[in-house]
Enzyme design. Structure first.
Site, mmCIF file in Angstrom:
data_model
loop_
_atom_site.group_PDB
_atom_site.id
_atom_site.type_symbol
_atom_site.label_atom_id
_atom_site.label_comp_id
_atom_site.label_asym_id
_atom_site.label_seq_id
_atom_site.Cartn_x
_atom_site.Cartn_y
_atom_site.Cartn_z
ATOM 1 C CD GLU A 97 -3.076 -1.158 0.153
ATOM 2 O OE1 GLU A 97 -3.071 0.115 -0.370
ATOM 3 O OE2 GLU A 97 -3.643 -2.090 -0.240
ATOM 4 C CB SER A 368 -37.034 -30.662 -20.974
ATOM 5 O OG SER A 368 -36.587 -32.101 -21.323
#
Length: 688
Positions: A97, A368
């Site tokens: 950082e 289906s």
């Protein structure tokens, strides 16, 4: 000589001007230094504002009622002194950082210049340069709105922090303030949340993992996205190698270490509609570009499409439907087809045990339940009608210029002989379905699927008719909404409006736009055919008594997945049931999707009067002879009223029975509909 004199006279004014400019610059510089000194003195003496990091952002439902906050339960914060934090975590954080933390006065000028060059080169903001002190100032005292006034305040508070506190004190505050996801603020809470240990006991691998989380607490959470978390851990370890904190060998060893995380059941605090909340979070951060820290504690109000009554019905239906099962999972998503608003969303059976949202899982074959998309393509193209017949029998299909073959089978090896489209949809006949896709063309089915909202890859092969290309429940609900909405597509939406803590609007959803994907008549004819699924002989017949309103849908079953996707005029709903580990479904388990759908639909719409599907122009109904598919005569022993797109209805009369007496002209569909349910009986009684 005269020239020299004249030259000297001209030089004096230039010298005087230079001297004046010099004095002006000195004066301005002195005034600037004085102003800077006064500003610094003011900042040193002025008090910092009260920290506002405890403002939760709230999710609101469609009625504006607060539902939950964007932190998992109450804030989990445990402050510790710097010596009580693992040195590995401190090194990992600084390497990732702010590598110059101990060498700058709150602003990394070199880093800012480097980020500016990178961003200019890419013409986008791909790299930032905020120091730990700047991040701390932003988290403690400011919102994350992108304005010059906010940036000026951030600079002032950063300077004040640097003047009032030592570097170790600033680092300690930062590590106790930063958000690590899942409600954990500060490294002590994070260490106990993820690893069940205090921060001082974190090893190198654990420290690198946690140091990477604050960049994106949701995206880099090992509970949500392990791959992302491991990739980020690797980046942190590489940064530590670059700064000389560890060697390449140490980095490789740490990356290979198998980490032992706390169970999600131990740490999760379940709120209302948790899967919907997580989805909204992803929309707000990933799609709308709002900073995650602002979402966490910026006091935002997120107005959503959530219907709490429908959500409660969905959660109850899933819980009831899975009673008595172990490990069996389910998902339910319900969309208003008219507006695209997502009304309810359940991503799994138990959020505390697993936050994986199955609604968006794109690894499930729809079976289906995909067939209606194909049948809609057939009807819209005019290549087939509801009376078109195919022979349901074992068939070997040739495709790809006869270089490949495909031999589908019906469930239980049950074949029905010559059947029409209504019978094929009701019985979920596979042979009829493959005949249909061979007639229409798989590419045309893929194209329509895309227009209806299927974004997952679809393979243009005959087996597509049987739903072999994986899709998500979200995509299926979106696609079926098109059928319910008379062939019009509306993009699904979850977030309607976002305001900040002061009430300013940060985002407002645009008015929904409808796109006509197929003509309304084709969608209506398919809807009528799909109603047969819930009637005698249909695969959803066993739950028809539970649904007291017009409904259309389609079941789908594979060895590992069970579906029921269906709709009313108000809701398009997809229900999926299956195992996460690909375990085969038993007969009883494969039948659980339909009851969940039925229970949810009735409960969610219990205060809404039943409505029939609106009948558009371009639809006619005629009596046909079921055996021949031709127009019925008075001599036909059986006849049924069937719906067609106008112009595709049969024109020949049946000659198989009697003398072939010609019946009356075809009736418009508004006049009659075949009685296949209680509401059809009621309509026929009323019309007669």
């Amino acid at each position: 000589m005269d020239r020299l004199v004249r030259s000297g006279k001209k030089g004096k004014p230039k010298q005087r001007r230079r001297w004046l400019w010099f004095k002006l610059l000195v004066s301005v510089g002195f005034a600037g230094l004085c102003a800077a000194g006064v500003l610094l003195l003011y900042l040193f003496q002025a008090d910092l504002p009260v920290a506002n990091s405890d403002r939760n952002s709230v999710l609101l439902d469609r009625e504006g009622s607060a539902v939950t906050v964007f932190s998992d339960g109450e804030r989990n914060r445990q402050s510790v002194a710097l010596p009580e934090i693992s040195p590995w975590l401190i090194k990992a954080t600084l390497s990732t950082e702010d590598r110059q933390f101990y060498n700058h006065w709150g602003f990394d000028l070199k880093g800012m210049a480097r980020a500016l060059l990178v961003n200019l080169k890419s013409m986008d903001k791909v790299q930032g340069a905020s120091t730990l002190t700047q991040q701390l100032a932003r988290n403690l005292y400011l919102t994350h709105e992108r304005t010059w006034s906010r940036k000026m305040k951030e600079a002032m508070y950063t300077a004040q922090l640097e003047m009032k506190y030592s570097k170790d004190e600033i680092l300690n505050m930062y590590l106790n303030e930063i958000y690590y996801g899942h409600g954990a603020y500060g490294i002590e809470a994070a260490a106990r949340l993820y690893f069940g240990k205090p921060a001082k006991e974190l090893d190198l691998a654990e420290s690198a993992m946690l140091a990477g989380v604050p960049k994106g607490p949701t995206y880099y959470s090992p509970y949500n996205h392990m791959k992302n978390a491991k990739d980020r851990q690797k980046t942190v370890l590489a940064a530590m190698v670059t700064t000389g904190e560890i060697t390449e060998a140490e980095a490789d060893k740490a990356y290979a270490e198998i980490l032992s995380f706390q169970s999600q059941e131990q740490r999760a605090t379940v709120s209302k509609a948790p899967f919907f909340r997580d989805y909204v979070r992803s929309v707000v951060v990933d799609e709308l570009g709002i900073d995650e820290s602002l979402l966490e504690h910026g006091g935002l109000r997120i107005y959503t499409t959530l219907d709490l009554n429908a959500q409660a019905a969905a959660e109850e239906a899933v819980a009831t439907g899975l009673t008595g099962t172990d490990e069996l999972e389910a998902a339910l998503v319900s969309i208003d087809p008219r507006s695209g608003e997502i009304k309810a969303l359940v991503g799994g059976r138990n959020y505390a045990q697993s936050q994986y949202n199955h609604v968006f899982a794109t690894t499930r074959q729809p079976g289906s339940s995909f067939k209606p998309i194909m049948y809609l393509s057939a009807l819209a193209s005019g290549k087939l009608t509801s009376a078109s017949k195919f022979n349901s029998q074992p068939t070997l299909f040739h495709y790809d210029d006869n270089r490949k073959t495909y031999s589908p089978k019906n469930f239980g090896d049950k074949y029905l002989g010559d059947i029409d489209m209504r019978q094929a949809i009701a019985a979920s006949d596979n042979i009829y379905a493959v005949n249909t896709i061979m007639t229409v063309g798989a590419e045309q089915v893929v194209e329509l699927g895309r227009k209806m909202g299927i974004t997952s890859p679809l393979q243009a092969v005959p087996s597509l008719a049987l739903g072999t290309s994986p899709v998500s429940p979200f995509e299926m609900a979106t696609a079926f909404a098109v059928i319910s909405n008379q062939g019009r597509s509306v993009k699904p939406v979850a977030v309607l409006k976002i305001t900040d803590a002061e009430g300013h609007t940060l985002y407002e959803a645009p008015s929904y736009q409808q796109e006509q994907v197929v003509e309304p008549a084709a969608a209506y004819v398919l809807t009528q055919l799909m109603e047969s699924v819930f009637e005698t002989g249909g695969t959803g017949n066993r739950v028809s008594s539970e649904i007291k309103r017009p409904v259309a849908g389609k079941t789908g079953t594979t060895s590992t997945d069970a579906w029921l996707v269906g709709f009313t005029p108000e809701l398009s709903t997809a229900v999926w049931v299956g195992y996460d580990k690909g375990k085969t479904l038993g007969t009883a388990e494969s039948r659980k999707a339909a009851p969940i759908f039925a229970k949810y639909t009735e409960k969610a719409l219990e205060k809404v009067p039943p409505k029939i599907f609106p009948i558009p122009d371009g639809v006619v109904s005629v009596y046909i002879d079921p055996a021949t598919g031709k127009l019925a005569t008075a001599d036909c022993p059986d006849k049924k009223l069937e719906v067609f797109l106008q112009g595709t209805e049969p024109t020949e009369f049946c000659t198989e029975h009697g003398g072939g007496e010609t019946p009356a002209e075809p009736l418009p569909v508004e006049k009659e509909q075949e009685s296949r349910s209680w509401w059809s009986d009621l309509k026929r009684w009323w019309m007669n």
